[in-house]
Design an enzyme around this catalytic site. Sequence first.
Site, short mmCIF file in Angstrom:
data_model
loop_
_atom_site.label_atom_id
_atom_site.label_comp_id
_atom_site.label_asym_id
_atom_site.label_seq_id
_atom_site.Cartn_x
_atom_site.Cartn_y
_atom_site.Cartn_z
N ILE A 10 5.89 1.06 2.27
CA ILE A 10 6.74 0.74 3.42
C ILE A 10 6.30 -0.57 4.07
CG2 ILE A 10 7.72 1.60 5.59
CD1 ILE A 10 6.94 4.44 4.73
N ASP A 11 7.25 -1.45 4.28
CA ASP A 11 7.00 -2.70 4.99
C ASP A 11 6.73 -2.38 6.46
OD1 ASP A 11 7.07 -5.55 5.47
OD2 ASP A 11 9.09 -5.28 6.25
#
Length: 221
Positions: A10-11
Amino acid sequence: MKAVIKNILIDLDGTLTDPKVGITASTRYGLNKIGHPIHEDLDIDWIIGPPLKASLAKLLQVDVNDDLAEQALLGYRERFATIGLFENLVYDGVLDTLQQLKARGYRLFVATAKPTLYAKQILEHFKLAVYFDEIYGSELSGERTNKAELIGYLLEIEQLDPEQTIMVGDREYDILGARQHDIATIAVEYGYGNAQELDRAQPLHRISDFPTLLQILTPST
């Protein structure tokens, strides 16, 4: 997604949190400090996501290796490390969704171009760090600011199977970087990648809010 997904990368910026105020204010501070102020009306939201030094070089109209870009980056960090870091908001639904993903047995990792030092401070400040197996970012030296390089490093260190892994992010850098490693992708539409950018990147799925992840992903346990 044919394989069972077990790992979620996940960014951070534009995906878990909205860092606009801290990043843009620190950018203006850094440019002001080296005598290159930019107009207050100039939209610089596009700098959120890509490697920052390259964005500063673009604003300065110099090569990324130019000393002026490095000086602007140092000025940026002077403000960001103490103030800008926390001028940040967690997007609606992120906390509950991370709790549910963790409860379902997924392994969660942050994969951000932001320096690991800052990413960990932000996630700990907002009490999100506990949901991640590990937080991966770049080095202050600039190493691993490229998303594909960062993801490759993460996969190697954690020994993850790309077929059992998915990347969630808001910019084309997230989508294209993951694709280089044959990882499926989900783009969030509420971040800083515009519709045209995401159209070009062609993620497997696009979601309008973070909790929709729960509808897309098949529980692994």
